[in-house]
Scaffold this motif. Sequence first.
Motif, PDB file in Angstrom:
ATOM      1  N   ALA A   1     -94.290  42.491  23.883  1.00 29.28           N
ATOM      2  CA  ALA A   1     -95.434  42.046  24.681  1.00 29.28           C
ATOM      3  C   ALA A   1     -95.616  40.536  24.555  1.00 29.28           C
ATOM      4  CB  ALA A   1     -96.707  42.770  24.230  1.00 29.28           C
ATOM      5  N   GLU A   2     -95.442  40.023  23.337  1.00 31.89           N
ATOM      6  CA  GLU A   2     -95.555  38.580  23.124  1.00 31.89           C
ATOM      7  C   GLU A   2     -94.437  37.832  23.854  1.00 31.89           C
ATOM      8  OE1 GLU A   2     -95.706  35.376  19.442  1.00 31.89           O
ATOM      9  OE2 GLU A   2     -96.275  37.459  19.060  1.00 31.89           O
ATOM     10  N   ILE A   3     -93.228  38.377  23.799  1.00 29.22           N
ATOM     11  CA  ILE A   3     -92.106  37.763  24.513  1.00 29.22           C
ATOM     12  C   ILE A   3     -92.384  37.747  26.008  1.00 29.22           C
ATOM     13  CG2 ILE A   3     -89.690  38.151  25.192  1.00 29.22           C
ATOM     14  CD1 ILE A   3     -89.214  39.120  22.276  1.00 29.22           C
ATOM     15  N   ASN A   4     -92.881  38.880  26.538  1.00 32.17           N
ATOM     16  CA  ASN A   4     -93.198  38.946  27.969  1.00 32.17           C
ATOM     17  C   ASN A   4     -94.262  37.921  28.345  1.00 32.17           C
ATOM     18  OD1 ASN A   4     -91.366  41.015  28.298  1.00 32.17           O
ATOM     19  ND2 ASN A   4     -92.895  42.631  28.205  1.00 32.17           N
ATOM     20  N   GLU A   5     -95.286  37.769  27.498  1.00 34.78           N
ATOM     21  CA  GLU A   5     -96.351  36.789  27.766  1.00 34.78           C
ATOM     22  C   GLU A   5     -95.794  35.372  27.743  1.00 34.78           C
ATOM     23  OE1 GLU A   5     -99.919  35.290  28.852  1.00 34.78           O
ATOM     24  OE2 GLU A   5     -99.366  37.399  28.803  1.00 34.78           O
ATOM     25  N   LYS A   6     -94.941  35.090  26.762  1.00 35.67           N
ATOM     26  CA  LYS A   6     -94.346  33.751  26.676  1.00 35.67           C
ATOM     27  C   LYS A   6     -93.409  33.491  27.852  1.00 35.67           C
ATOM     28  CE  LYS A   6     -94.983  33.090  21.747  1.00 35.67           C
ATOM     29  NZ  LYS A   6     -96.165  32.317  21.788  1.00 35.67           N
ATOM     30  N   ASN A   7     -92.672  34.510  28.288  1.00 34.31           N
ATOM     31  CA  ASN A   7     -91.817  34.357  29.468  1.00 34.31           C
ATOM     32  C   ASN A   7     -92.649  34.077  30.711  1.00 34.31           C
ATOM     33  OD1 ASN A   7     -89.383  34.639  28.139  1.00 34.31           O
ATOM     34  ND2 ASN A   7     -89.239  36.830  28.500  1.00 34.31           N
ATOM     35  N   LYS A   8     -93.821  34.710  30.800  1.00 33.27           N
ATOM     36  CA  LYS A   8     -94.730  34.472  31.919  1.00 33.27           C
ATOM     37  C   LYS A   8     -95.214  33.018  31.890  1.00 33.27           C
ATOM     38  CE  LYS A   8     -99.090  36.139  33.863  1.00 33.27           C
ATOM     39  NZ  LYS A   8    -100.225  37.044  33.650  1.00 33.27           N
ATOM     40  N   ILE A   9     -95.580  32.535  30.714  1.00 36.62           N
ATOM     41  CA  ILE A   9     -96.031  31.139  30.565  1.00 36.62           C
ATOM     42  C   ILE A   9     -94.887  30.181  30.901  1.00 36.62           C
ATOM     43  CG2 ILE A   9     -96.789  29.412  28.876  1.00 36.62           C
ATOM     44  CD1 ILE A   9     -98.365  31.718  27.504  1.00 36.62           C
ATOM     45  N   ILE A  10     -93.685  30.489  30.435  1.00 40.38           N
ATOM     46  CA  ILE A  10     -92.515  29.648  30.735  1.00 40.38           C
ATOM     47  C   ILE A  10     -92.283  29.588  32.238  1.00 40.38           C
ATOM     48  CG2 ILE A  10     -89.989  29.562  30.561  1.00 40.38           C
ATOM     49  CD1 ILE A  10     -90.346  30.558  27.634  1.00 40.38           C
ATOM     50  N   SER A  11     -92.416  30.739  32.892  1.00 38.72           N
ATOM     51  CA  SER A  11     -92.235  30.780  34.343  1.00 38.72           C
ATOM     52  C   SER A  11     -93.284  29.916  35.048  1.00 38.72           C
ATOM     53  CB  SER A  11     -92.316  32.223  34.829  1.00 38.72           C
ATOM     54  OG  SER A  11     -92.215  32.283  36.219  1.00 38.72           O
ATOM     55  N   GLN A  12     -94.541  30.022  34.597  1.00 43.50           N
ATOM     56  CA  GLN A  12     -95.609  29.208  35.185  1.00 43.50           C
ATOM     57  C   GLN A  12     -95.355  27.721  34.947  1.00 43.50           C
ATOM     58  OE1 GLN A  12     -98.980  30.955  33.187  1.00 43.50           O
ATOM     59  NE2 GLN A  12     -99.321  32.472  34.800  1.00 43.50           N
ATOM     60  N   LEU A  13     -94.916  27.375  33.735  1.00 44.90           N
ATOM     61  CA  LEU A  13     -94.629  25.979  33.422  1.00 44.90           C
ATOM     62  C   LEU A  13     -93.446  25.462  34.244  1.00 44.90           C
ATOM     63  CD1 LEU A  13     -95.155  25.958  29.552  1.00 44.90           C
ATOM     64  CD2 LEU A  13     -96.592  24.851  31.281  1.00 44.90           C
ATOM     65  N   SER A  14     -92.446  26.302  34.434  1.00 46.38           N
ATOM     66  CA  SER A  14     -91.300  25.904  35.256  1.00 46.38           C
ATOM     67  C   SER A  14     -91.735  25.622  36.689  1.00 46.38           C
ATOM     68  CB  SER A  14     -90.232  27.001  35.252  1.00 46.38           C
ATOM     69  OG  SER A  14     -89.688  27.140  33.964  1.00 46.38           O
ATOM     70  N   THR A  15     -92.629  26.464  37.208  1.00 48.92           N
ATOM     71  CA  THR A  15     -93.162  26.247  38.557  1.00 48.92           C
ATOM     72  C   THR A  15     -93.928  24.934  38.615  1.00 48.92           C
ATOM     73  OG1 THR A  15     -93.304  28.626  38.935  1.00 48.92           O
ATOM     74  CG2 THR A  15     -94.665  27.232  40.339  1.00 48.92           C
ATOM     75  N   THR A  16     -94.757  24.677  37.615  1.00 53.09           N
ATOM     76  CA  THR A  16     -95.525  23.433  37.559  1.00 53.09           C
ATOM     77  C   THR A  16     -94.601  22.225  37.492  1.00 53.09           C
ATOM     78  OG1 THR A  16     -97.344  24.570  36.443  1.00 53.09           O
ATOM     79  CG2 THR A  16     -97.294  22.163  36.259  1.00 53.09           C
ATOM     80  N   ILE A  17     -93.545  22.314  36.689  1.00 54.77           N
ATOM     81  CA  ILE A  17     -92.578  21.216  36.577  1.00 54.77           C
ATOM     82  C   ILE A  17     -91.927  20.949  37.929  1.00 54.77           C
ATOM     83  CG2 ILE A  17     -90.316  20.598  35.617  1.00 54.77           C
ATOM     84  CD1 ILE A  17     -91.264  21.936  32.985  1.00 54.77           C
ATOM     85  N   MET A  18     -91.541  22.005  38.638  1.00 52.93           N
ATOM     86  CA  MET A  18     -90.914  21.830  39.953  1.00 52.93           C
ATOM     87  C   MET A  18     -91.890  21.168  40.929  1.00 52.93           C
ATOM     88  SD  MET A  18     -87.864  22.720  39.537  1.00 52.93           S
ATOM     89  CE  MET A  18     -87.268  22.741  41.202  1.00 52.93           C
ATOM     90  N   GLU A  19     -93.163  21.581  40.886  1.00 53.26           N
ATOM     91  CA  GLU A  19     -94.169  20.975  41.760  1.00 53.26           C
ATOM     92  C   GLU A  19     -94.355  19.496  41.416  1.00 53.26           C
ATOM     93  OE1 GLU A  19     -97.587  23.454  41.153  1.00 53.26           O
ATOM     94  OE2 GLU A  19     -96.803  25.066  42.430  1.00 53.26           O
TER      95      GLU A  19
END
Length: 144
Positions: A80-98
């Motif tokens: 569950a923690e890994i999934n949450e961190k992967n979700k945060i990483i995905s959000q951060l990756s989107t923010t970086i691209m923007e």
Amino acid sequence: MELTSESSSSMRSKSGVGQVCDCGLPAKMFISKTARNPNRRFLGCELYKEGGNGHCKYFSWVDEEEVKGWPRRALVEAQAEINEKNKIISQLSTTIMELKGDLERNQLQKKKIDDMEAIVSRQRLVITGLTGLLVCAIGVIVLG
């Protein structure tokens, strides 16, 4: 998932090396993401995830038993923690691209501004030269 018969699984080693599924393709190792069997490794048909081989039901756990008790809870919590961190990483990756897109647009605008400043500077120089010429021409006419 259905387990294969003992006669066909006995020909396979538990390491997964050289194992063949029931349809003759090399077996592929997967990792279970279910709460019942978190992070357990299993072998299956290589077309398992693509859903392209409905007739092949080959399935074999790599490890021998299901994890129970506190180790299972720890694995579920870790997943569950890994999934949450992967979700945060995905959000951060989107923010970086923007932000990269914004930076590129800003750099383009800065180049346009720099080009316009250069044009204005040349126009000022021309206007200054023409003004000097006009003053000289007026001086010649008036004093002339």
